[in-house]
Design a protein around this motif. Sequence first.
Motif, short mmCIF file in Angstrom:
data_model
loop_
_atom_site.label_atom_id
_atom_site.label_comp_id
_atom_site.label_asym_id
_atom_site.label_seq_id
_atom_site.Cartn_x
_atom_site.Cartn_y
_atom_site.Cartn_z
N THR C 208 0.83 -1.21 0.00
CA THR C 208 0.00 0.00 0.00
C THR C 208 0.86 1.26 0.00
O THR C 208 0.54 2.25 -0.66
N LEU C 209 1.98 1.21 0.74
CA LEU C 209 2.83 2.41 0.82
C LEU C 209 3.39 2.80 -0.54
O LEU C 209 3.81 3.94 -0.74
N ARG C 210 3.42 1.86 -1.46
CA ARG C 210 3.92 2.18 -2.80
C ARG C 210 2.84 2.79 -3.68
O ARG C 210 3.12 3.18 -4.81
N GLN C 211 1.61 2.84 -3.21
CA GLN C 211 0.51 3.33 -4.04
C GLN C 211 0.59 4.85 -4.22
O GLN C 211 1.07 5.57 -3.35
N ASP C 212 0.05 5.30 -5.34
CA ASP C 212 0.02 6.74 -5.61
C ASP C 212 -0.75 7.50 -4.54
O ASP C 212 -0.40 8.63 -4.22
N TYR C 213 -1.82 6.90 -4.01
CA TYR C 213 -2.61 7.69 -3.07
C TYR C 213 -1.88 7.94 -1.76
O TYR C 213 -2.21 8.89 -1.05
N VAL C 214 -0.89 7.13 -1.47
CA VAL C 214 -0.08 7.42 -0.28
C VAL C 214 0.84 8.61 -0.57
O VAL C 214 0.99 9.52 0.26
N LEU C 215 1.40 8.65 -1.76
CA LEU C 215 2.20 9.81 -2.16
C LEU C 215 1.32 11.06 -2.15
O LEU C 215 1.72 12.11 -1.63
N ALA C 216 0.10 10.92 -2.68
CA ALA C 216 -0.82 12.06 -2.69
C ALA C 216 -1.14 12.50 -1.27
O ALA C 216 -1.21 13.69 -0.97
N ALA C 217 -1.31 11.53 -0.37
CA ALA C 217 -1.61 11.87 1.03
C ALA C 217 -0.45 12.63 1.65
O ALA C 217 -0.64 13.60 2.38
N ARG C 218 0.76 12.22 1.32
CA ARG C 218 1.93 12.94 1.83
C ARG C 218 1.98 14.34 1.23
O ARG C 218 2.34 15.30 1.90
N ALA C 219 1.60 14.45 -0.04
CA ALA C 219 1.62 15.76 -0.70
C ALA C 219 0.59 16.70 -0.08
O ALA C 219 0.66 17.91 -0.27
N GLN C 220 -0.37 16.14 0.66
CA GLN C 220 -1.34 17.00 1.34
C GLN C 220 -0.83 17.44 2.71
O GLN C 220 -1.56 18.06 3.48
N GLY C 221 0.40 17.06 3.03
CA GLY C 221 0.98 17.49 4.29
C GLY C 221 0.48 16.70 5.48
O GLY C 221 0.64 17.14 6.62
N LEU C 222 -0.15 15.55 5.24
CA LEU C 222 -0.66 14.76 6.36
C LEU C 222 0.50 14.26 7.22
O LEU C 222 1.61 14.05 6.72
N THR C 223 0.23 14.06 8.49
CA THR C 223 1.26 13.53 9.38
C THR C 223 1.46 12.06 9.07
O THR C 223 0.56 11.41 8.54
N PRO C 224 2.64 11.50 9.42
CA PRO C 224 2.87 10.08 9.17
C PRO C 224 1.76 9.24 9.80
O PRO C 224 1.34 8.23 9.26
N ARG C 225 1.28 9.69 10.96
CA ARG C 225 0.22 8.95 11.64
C ARG C 225 -1.04 8.92 10.79
O ARG C 225 -1.67 7.87 10.62
N GLN C 226 -1.41 10.08 10.23
CA GLN C 226 -2.60 10.12 9.38
C GLN C 226 -2.40 9.26 8.14
O GLN C 226 -3.31 8.53 7.72
N VAL C 227 -1.21 9.36 7.56
CA VAL C 227 -0.94 8.58 6.35
C VAL C 227 -1.05 7.10 6.66
O VAL C 227 -1.70 6.34 5.93
N LEU C 228 -0.45 6.68 7.78
CA LEU C 228 -0.43 5.24 8.09
C LEU C 228 -1.80 4.74 8.53
O LEU C 228 -2.27 3.72 8.06
#
Lengths: 356, 276, 316
Positions: C208-228
Amino acid sequence: MNHDAPSPSAAEPLLNLRGYTVHLNSPRGTVRAVDGVDVAVARGRTLAVVGESGSGKSVLCRSLLGLLPDAAVALRAGTAHFDGVDLTALGERELRDVRGRRVGMVFQDPMTALNPVLPVWRQIALPLKRHLGLRGRAAKARAVELLDSVGIPDPARRADQYPLQLSGGMRQRVMIALALSCDPELLIADEPTTALDVTVQAQILRLLDRLRAERDMAVILISHDLGVVADHSDDVMVMYAGRQAELGPTASVLAAPRMPYTRALLDAAPTLHGPRGQHLAAIGGQPPDMSRLLSGCAFADRCPRVQDRCRTEVPAMTRPPGSAHEAACWNPVPPPRPGGGTVTGISAARRESSRT
Amino acid sequence: MPAERRPGLGRGAWPPLVFLGVLCTAALLAPVLPLADPTHSDTDALAAGISAKHWLGTDALGRDTLSRIVHGARVSLVVGVGATAIGAVAGTLLGMAAGVVRGWVSAVIMRLTDVLLAFPAMIFALAVIGAVGPSTASVTVVIGLLFIPGFVRIVRAPVLSLSQREFVLACRAMGMSTPRLMAREILPNILTGVLTYAVTMFGVGVMVEGGLGFLGVSVPPPEPTWGGMIAEGRQVLAQHPMVTLTPTLVLVLVVVCANVVGDRLSARLDTRGAML
Amino acid sequence: MTARYLLTRVGQALLVLACVAVTTFALGRVLPGDLATAVLGQSATPEQIAEFHHKTGADRPAVEQFWSWFTGVLHGDFGTSALTGQRVSDALADRAAPSLLLVLLAEAFALAVAVPLAVWAAYRQGRAADKAANGASFLLLATPQFAVAVLLIYVFAVRLGTLPATGYVPLDEDPAQTFRTLLLPAVTLALGLAAVYYRVLRAGVLDTLRQDYVLAARAQGLTPRQVLVSHTLRPSLLPLVTLVGLNFGFLIGGAVIVEQLFALPGLGTYALGAVQTRDFAVLQGTVLLIAGVYVLVNLAVDLLYGVLDPRIRHAR
Ligand code: SF4
């Protein structure tokens, strides 16, 4: 573009890159993905970045926000001032406050860039909570408002749906709503319409234009479609093998390209709305191996105007005589005679897209 | 695709292979090796520690632990290999049949595996062994039966997709018969996956045999089994933990080794698949 | 998820259960040994044995026996134990509680350990914590249940004396004591389960961490906790749902060794005893119940999966 905006030199640029360089680690050694880029974008303006895949445009944008994995980045040099702050000097935590809040990002394929198992509104609510402290009902209400503002009909119902239930165009609208959720000053759109139908492409691009004007946002539009660039940008930067090839007002660059690579791109695109991607592949030869240190012009092996000097000295960005923009070339293409027919393709494209 | 020779499985796979190899050789040669009689009680050394006479100590009855482990390995390894072989051969055949021949054949095979899966495995094993009597053969066959559904599932999925591929359809169009098609075109393509799964299941087989031995329904005494040794050691667990711990450690080590080899194998096959 | 699909699945489940019933019955007939001698003793006269057989119905034809048992089951009557005279359905009801509690506790422990550990290890892939957790899971996977049990008994019951190794106190007598007596067996099961769950979930999270939506989530400035937690965990958990359900069905009555070792009066030990004493009614009833739970849980997981995953629910 017929909106009134000051020329980029007059306004204080929102984003200003000087000598921006990114080298990546790869199994074959260090890749010079972005090499000495100087470019600026002002509020309310759109800068298009054009180039083949692998030319460094995506790496440029992702590295600005620190989105590349640490282990992948071998070197980052130069400066990237955003509203006076050098982004290259910020740590992960500080960058996290910039991402989403001050710089929004739209990705190429909204199908994969949206989480398939979260309802649309929940995905928008996450940055709202993170940056604006909105929760629960307030967050949902705001998410619905945002969906409405990007032209999604019946937003309250759509908010509860999953990406899979939306059409491609609607998904990209959701992606844009997500990127704009916290009122960013800069929007980076990485090939935002490549995955969409032609008619939907035009709608999405017009939406981006409208939102940029309404919000006085700066936009970086990554694209390899010159038709899109012609109609939806103020300035354009052409990249080749990680380096700048040509930079200046879109009208000037497309009407009178000076670097042979840009010329070839335009020639290879007789109708600018032709099948995607094919026009770039039509140029003979391959882009250079970017793990090699190039002593001269990166385009030398494919260039019809190549000279001895091209292979030994790297051309710098300068304004060739008689040009309104800069190009990096030792032997620039002569400017077209006034009234010459080089831009007919683009004008045709413009007429076509304004009809749809 | 012909299995192309590669330098090896990587360095990490060698220690476990060597260990398993040494254990197999010792088990094979157990009768001729200069080992103590595994059933002889050395009354001078009850539950003794490591010594020159008893390299791994003795159990509560003074029987030599090393000798019992090596003799016990004969049961464990035979059951592990035999059960895996039964499961792999039967499971592969059934899985291929279920994948290639649609309709009622596939339906019957799949329901049968469902029944076998729904049956509580341990109770099934206990009941069958109770019915036919405990012996190396019965234990092997029962565990092998229990392994079949896993192999059927491992095989059927790729066969289903393979049988839609052009070359298989082409063979069909040319009039190749189903058994011939399975043997010539489909089997070579799924063999690597079966092999990897089999290596892991060998470890599981050794564990299950240990469990049966522990419950006292594997090969009956005086023949030593690892599970039986562990169970017997429990009586003196408080005073002499090594009597139990030594065979436990060997058992765990064998399964770890099998898992490491299986892991390496699948990693290697995966990368090869990715490069094709 | 159509009604047709649902009907097919339910039909298959019933068919499987019917097959299990027939197989159990057949297996009971081929077991050597006779309950009569176990009940009446070796010195029983042939007349006594014949009378016993007549009383328990063992002298009737097998098909007739099966039919009367099977129709009884359909009415909720599992027959009576020839050994104790107890109604099998009553005994099953008594013995379901320890088994159920044991498995619930084990699943809860396993998930509580495996889920955070797997997410963390995947997030820190390749670091020391990840490697340590991988090694531990590898070792646990290779350690048979009974060995884990013996080690736990050695440490906690023999050396430290903090927890009881055997005995079971019913829930309605003293819940705290129930928990204490179930602790070691539940941990035994949980360690094995946790190793499997950890490996499956870690692989899923990495994917899942390799998915585009995780990159997109990081690009939204989400915290690692939110991303995970918000973006990564949910899609990665879906495969685990199947596995948790499968194991739940499998361990109800499947944890024979653990129940036996810790002397828990659960379904597994009940069936084990029935095998040893040739108490057919008990064996058949228990196996059918265990198989029924397994089949039902599988069916439920299948349907639940469709509800949890919008990709399946809204697939066109
Ligand atoms: S510098 Fe030379 S090789 Fe490069 S584009 Fe210009 S003419 Fe061609």
